[in-house]
Design an enzyme around this catalytic site. Structure first.
Site, PDB file in Angstrom:
ATOM      1  N   TYR A  49     -20.693  39.040  42.819  1.00 41.62           N
ATOM      2  CA  TYR A  49     -19.064  39.187  41.582  1.00 41.62           C
ATOM      3  C   TYR A  49     -18.891  41.059  41.669  1.00 41.62           C
ATOM      4  O   TYR A  49     -17.438  41.138  40.748  1.00 41.62           O
ATOM      5  CB  TYR A  49     -19.740  38.588  40.553  1.00 41.62           C
ATOM      6  CG  TYR A  49     -19.349  36.971  40.423  1.00 41.62           C
ATOM      7  CD1 TYR A  49     -19.615  36.076  41.730  1.00 41.62           C
ATOM      8  CD2 TYR A  49     -19.925  36.070  39.441  1.00 41.62           C
ATOM      9  CE1 TYR A  49     -19.408  34.573  41.571  1.00 41.62           C
ATOM     10  CE2 TYR A  49     -20.180  34.923  39.390  1.00 41.62           C
ATOM     11  CZ  TYR A  49     -19.530  34.336  40.282  1.00 41.62           C
ATOM     12  OH  TYR A  49     -20.036  33.087  40.476  1.00 41.62           O
ATOM     13  N   LEU A 186     -12.299  23.674  34.639  1.00 43.52           N
ATOM     14  CA  LEU A 186     -10.383  23.944  34.541  1.00 43.52           C
ATOM     15  C   LEU A 186      -9.923  24.117  35.649  1.00 43.52           C
ATOM     16  O   LEU A 186      -7.993  23.770  35.470  1.00 43.52           O
ATOM     17  CB  LEU A 186     -10.497  25.216  33.150  1.00 43.52           C
ATOM     18  CG  LEU A 186     -11.180  24.592  31.955  1.00 43.52           C
ATOM     19  CD1 LEU A 186     -11.230  25.011  31.021  1.00 43.52           C
ATOM     20  CD2 LEU A 186     -10.661  23.438  31.642  1.00 43.52           C
ATOM     21  N   SER A 226     -12.047  33.883  31.036  1.00 45.76           N
ATOM     22  CA  SER A 226     -11.776  33.938  31.119  1.00 45.76           C
ATOM     23  C   SER A 226     -11.980  35.786  30.213  1.00 45.76           C
ATOM     24  O   SER A 226     -12.289  36.042  29.814  1.00 45.76           O
ATOM     25  CB  SER A 226     -10.386  33.039  29.412  1.00 45.76           C
ATOM     26  OG  SER A 226     -10.202  33.775  29.141  1.00 45.76           O
ATOM     27  N   ARG A 231      -9.183  32.364  24.125  1.00 47.47           N
ATOM     28  CA  ARG A 231      -9.189  31.373  24.887  1.00 47.47           C
ATOM     29  C   ARG A 231     -10.688  31.197  24.816  1.00 47.47           C
ATOM     30  O   ARG A 231     -11.539  30.452  25.045  1.00 47.47           O
ATOM     31  CB  ARG A 231      -8.428  31.515  26.410  1.00 47.47           C
ATOM     32  CG  ARG A 231      -8.468  30.271  27.085  1.00 47.47           C
ATOM     33  CD  ARG A 231      -7.403  30.551  28.251  1.00 47.47           C
ATOM     34  NE  ARG A 231      -6.718  29.966  27.991  1.00 47.47           N
ATOM     35  CZ  ARG A 231      -5.425  30.264  28.393  1.00 47.47           C
ATOM     36  NH1 ARG A 231      -5.563  30.681  29.538  1.00 47.47           N
ATOM     37  NH2 ARG A 231      -4.198  30.622  28.141  1.00 47.47           N
ATOM     38  N   ASN A 235     -12.609  27.684  24.341  1.00 44.22           N
ATOM     39  CA  ASN A 235     -13.499  27.429  25.277  1.00 44.22           C
ATOM     40  C   ASN A 235     -15.297  26.866  24.689  1.00 44.22           C
ATOM     41  O   ASN A 235     -15.684  26.186  25.057  1.00 44.22           O
ATOM     42  CB  ASN A 235     -13.920  28.385  26.317  1.00 44.22           C
ATOM     43  CG  ASN A 235     -12.131  28.231  27.063  1.00 44.22           C
ATOM     44  OD1 ASN A 235     -11.800  27.306  26.898  1.00 44.22           O
ATOM     45  ND2 ASN A 235     -11.875  28.930  28.057  1.00 44.22           N
TER      46      ASN A 235
END
Length: 258
Positions: A49, A186, A226, A231, A235
């Site tokens: 990442y 999701l 997110s 959000r 979540n």
């Protein structure tokens, strides 16, 4: 109090984690800071990442004690031949002496499967990783590692969503005592599906919250991601409602219709 699950012989793992895939630079830092402020105590990153330094800085700057934050990172298979060096690099970037969970991001070449797993076990013995596991492995590959070393992965992080729900695969992990972490729950779901929107409306929540709560009903660790604070908060806000048995059954059935 964040709900947790516990692999046999390992430390408690928060069921709600914050995913950081595709979050880079200051967006990664700001998002992790927001998640920790909201109440997340589990952050998932990976060498791939390229945001470990931002994740580590966010944890450090958050004011939350390091021992209160469960940090996961992952080893790229191409780094298998120098796994310890890769972990030490991750630890420097994260600015921590240990990670709570170190995973092999996806299976290595056949010849390196066991030797790479042995490197993870060695890192655990050295205190550099408190728990070790795998990602994107089949039960057969998990068995191969276990039979070769006598120690099985504590966790397998795999794609999971209503459309991919596989009770038999979940049972394979449960029988082995391997915790399932679901990713892209999701992303891989049609949140406009009538089953989800009807359940969401009845509980006065969003379809995304329904899907995330459904994972928790199955004791599957979730890793929603997110960069939007509202959000991120939504979540995490999953304890003020619960799904009925009928709700869970209806969502389970989406795997047969998708």
């Amino acid at each position: 109090m964040t709900r947790t699950t516990k692999p046999p012989g390992d430390i408690a793992l928060p069921l709600i984690g914050f995913g950081t895939w595709q979050l880079r630079r200051e967006t990664a830092y700001d998002s992790v800071r927001a998640a920790l402020e909201v109440g997340y105590r589990h952050v998932d990153t990976a060498t791939l990442y390229q945001n470990e330094s931002e994740v580590g800085r966010a944890v450090r700057d958050s004011g939350v004690g390091r021992e209160q934050v469960y940090i996961t990172t992952k080893l790229r298979p191409q780094d298998a031949r120098h796994a310890r060096r890769a972990l030490e690099s991750s630890l420097r970037l994260l600015d921590t002496d240990y990670v709570d969970l170190w995973l092999i991001h996806w299976p290595t070449g056949r010849d390196e499967l066991v030797s790479t797993w042995q490197e993870l076990l060695s890192a655990k013995d050295a205190g550099l990783a408190r728990t070790v596991g795998v990602s994107n492995y089949s039960p057969a590959l998990i068995d191969l590692l276990t039979e070769a070393t006598g120690q099985q992965p504590a966790v397998n992080q795999i794609p999971w969503s209503p459309g991919q729900h596989d009770p038999a695969l979940l049972d394979e992990h449960r029988r082995r005592g391997v915790v399932v972490e679901g990713y892209s729950g999701l992303k891989n779901t049609d949140l406009r599906h009538p089953v989800l929107t009807e359940i969401a409306e009845r509980h006065a929540v969003t379809p995304a919250q329904v899907v995330l709560r459904w994972h928790l009903e199955h004791d599957i660790v979730i890793l929603p991601r997110s960069s939007r604070r509202e959000r991120i908060a939504a979540n995490f806000d999953l304890e003020h409602f619960s799904l009925t048995t009928e709700d869970v059954t209806a969502i389970d059935a989406l795997a047969r219709t998708s």
